[in-house]
Design an enzyme around this catalytic site. Structure first.
Site, PDB file in Angstrom:
ATOM      1  N   GLY A  79       0.834  -1.211   0.000  1.00  0.00           N
ATOM      2  CA  GLY A  79       0.000   0.000   0.000  1.00  0.00           C
ATOM      3  C   GLY A  79       0.855   1.242   0.000  1.00  0.00           C
ATOM      4  O   GLY A  79       2.070   1.176  -0.205  1.00  0.00           O
ATOM      5  N   ASN A  80       0.233   2.371   0.196  1.00  0.00           N
ATOM      6  CA  ASN A  80       0.996   3.611   0.324  1.00  0.00           C
ATOM      7  C   ASN A  80       0.302   4.520   1.335  1.00  0.00           C
ATOM      8  O   ASN A  80      -0.749   4.177   1.865  1.00  0.00           O
ATOM      9  CB  ASN A  80       1.168   4.292  -1.045  1.00  0.00           C
ATOM     10  CG  ASN A  80      -0.158   4.662  -1.663  1.00  0.00           C
ATOM     11  OD1 ASN A  80      -0.891   5.493  -1.142  1.00  0.00           O
ATOM     12  ND2 ASN A  80      -0.487   4.009  -2.778  1.00  0.00           N
ATOM     13  N   ARG A  81       0.899   5.665   1.597  1.00  0.00           N
ATOM     14  CA  ARG A  81       0.424   6.482   2.710  1.00  0.00           C
ATOM     15  C   ARG A  81      -0.644   7.502   2.331  1.00  0.00           C
ATOM     16  O   ARG A  81      -0.953   8.389   3.115  1.00  0.00           O
ATOM     17  CB  ARG A  81       1.620   7.170   3.357  1.00  0.00           C
ATOM     18  CG  ARG A  81       2.522   6.160   4.053  1.00  0.00           C
ATOM     19  CD  ARG A  81       3.784   6.793   4.553  1.00  0.00           C
ATOM     20  NE  ARG A  81       3.513   7.917   5.429  1.00  0.00           N
ATOM     21  CZ  ARG A  81       4.370   8.886   5.690  1.00  0.00           C
ATOM     22  NH1 ARG A  81       5.551   8.869   5.131  1.00  0.00           N
ATOM     23  NH2 ARG A  81       4.050   9.868   6.492  1.00  0.00           N
TER      24      ARG A  81
END
Ligand code: CTP
Length: 398
Positions: free
Chosen positions: A208-210
């Site tokens: 995922g990412n932020r």
């Protein structure tokens, strides 16, 4: 956004009348001029002073009160209003409005006004379900009134049922939607993507990412508030779905691609605020990978570039979150993806980037014009972007 617009808030005699103070306060905080008109019965539940305190304006309580600013020219209020809201609306007031009885200031205003009227019923469940009330509401609905609620829940009687006044936010959204009918994106189809995609590795893990989704949600809300028909294609976020917006939930870059291509086929504008994964695992393991080997190699393959795949008569706006060479890299993306506009932001700058409520972006267009915006709330950033979109949509740009 709605600075200086005028709202008449009619408050009638329901136990929920105290909640109207919050509605009046919230509308005032958004820059609207709120004229509260109370029925006699409403005054039994809450004082005019409460409303006066939050709106900083005189409250109309009596049609025959000569000292009132509006007493003689009561129709002036009806004419000046951009929207009339009756919240809470009792069964009695609804009945009066349905047949055109004008025996109080509020019912006079509703009868006289040519602006849209929103009615938010609040009453006992028995009164609400009664065929007479239902007929009255259906009549108002067929005459173009917007009926909001009621909600299901605990009622003043202690019983649970239909009849609770809807939450203030729901009324606010309806007010904004009415005001937005005259907005500069009225009836335009706007597709917005938001959030960070998740690429599954195995049954329980993902890459995922932020991205929090806040920027995309702000764009969706701002477009809605300017009258657009908005489709928000979002990954799972912690944000509540914005009211008045169609939300399509996706998880992976591939799902987002499919949803964006489908939604943008008939759209006027596509704004890609989502942080889309550039790579996804070559294979998804259909079980939980066990902690056995000393090292684990994941093979990743490139995802499709969604923006590059969208063609046709649609304004394309991208975002570029960069940590270096902001303008050059963003300009390159604008060219490669054939965008009309790109909003570049330096994710290393304070107050910008992932998870924050604010953002500092630089807008770059096809002509190479660079507009550096100061740090501001993401909702305001969204409006700056939409200001540019409106110009791009105008016929002179063809
Ligand atoms: N984008 C897209 N499809 C992808 C990746 C990104 O449509 N597979 C969109 C993003 O939503 C954003 C813009 O392209 O509006 C730029 O995204 P960004 O991640 O900054 O650029 P990339 O093209 O992925 O380039 P890089 O990661 O190398 O900086």
């Amino acid at each position: 956004m709605f600075e200086g617009k005028s709202v008449v808030l009619g408050v009638t005699g329901s136990i929920a009348a105290y909640k109207a103070v919050d509605i009046a306060s919230k509308l005032t905080q958004r820059g609207l001029a709120v004229d509260v008109v109370m029925t006699k019965a409403a005054l039994e539940f809450v004082t005019a002073l409460s409303f006066r305190s939050v709106t900083h304006r005189p409250v109309v309580t009596d049609m025959w009160e000569l000292s009132s600013e509006f007493s003689v020219e009561h129709v002036a209020l009806a004419e000046r209003a951009d929207v009339v809201v009756v919240a809470p609306a009792t069964a009695n007031t609804i009945a009066k409005l349905a047949v055109g009885i004008a025996d109080e200031m509020l019912s006079c205003i509703v009868l006289a006004t040519r602006t849209p009227v929103i009615v938010a019923p609040a009453m006992d469940a028995g009164m609400y379900s009664n065929a007479i009330t239902q007929e009255n509401l259906a009549k108002l609905d067929s005459r173009g009134f917007t009926i909001v609620g009621p909600a299901h829940g605990r009622l003043a009687s202690g019983l649970v049922g239909m009849g609770r006044l809807v939450e203030a936010d729901e009324i606010m959204v309806n007010v904004f939607q009415v005001l937005a009918r005259k907005g500069d994106l009225a009836d335009r189809q706007v597709v917005v993507s938001a959030g960070g995609t998740r690429e599954p590795i195995d049954l329980v893990r993902y890459i995922g990412n932020r991205s929090s989704g806040k920027m995309g949600y702000a764009v969706a809300e701002a477009a809605r508030d300017r009258g657009a028909i908005v489709t928000l294609i979002s990954t799972v976020t912690e944000l509540p779905p914005p009211a008045g917006v169609e939300v399509m939930q996706v998880e992976t870059a591939h799902e987002m691609r499919d949803a964006v291509l489908k939604a943008s086929a008939a759209a006027d504008v596509l704004i890609m605020a989502a942080a889309v994964a550039d790579y996804q695992p070559a294979q998804v393991v259909e079980r939980k990978i066990r902690r056995e080997s000393e090292t684990l190699n994941l093979e990743l393959v490139k995802t499709d570039d969604i923006l590059s795949e969208v063609h046709g008569d649609v304004i394309k706006v991208g975002f570029a979150a960069e940590s270096e060479d902001l303008i050059d890299r963003a300009t390159e993306k604008l060219r490669n993806k054939e965008l009309d506009l790109i909003a570049a932001n330096d994710v290393t700058a304070e107050g910008s980037g992932f998870g924050t409520d604010t953002n500092r972006v630089t807008l770059i267009d096809r002509q190479g014009r660079v507009e550096e915006l100061p740090l501001m709330h993401k909702y305001e950033v969204a409006h700056h972007i939409l200001d540019r979109v409106v110009v791009l949509l105008s016929p002179s740009q063809d």
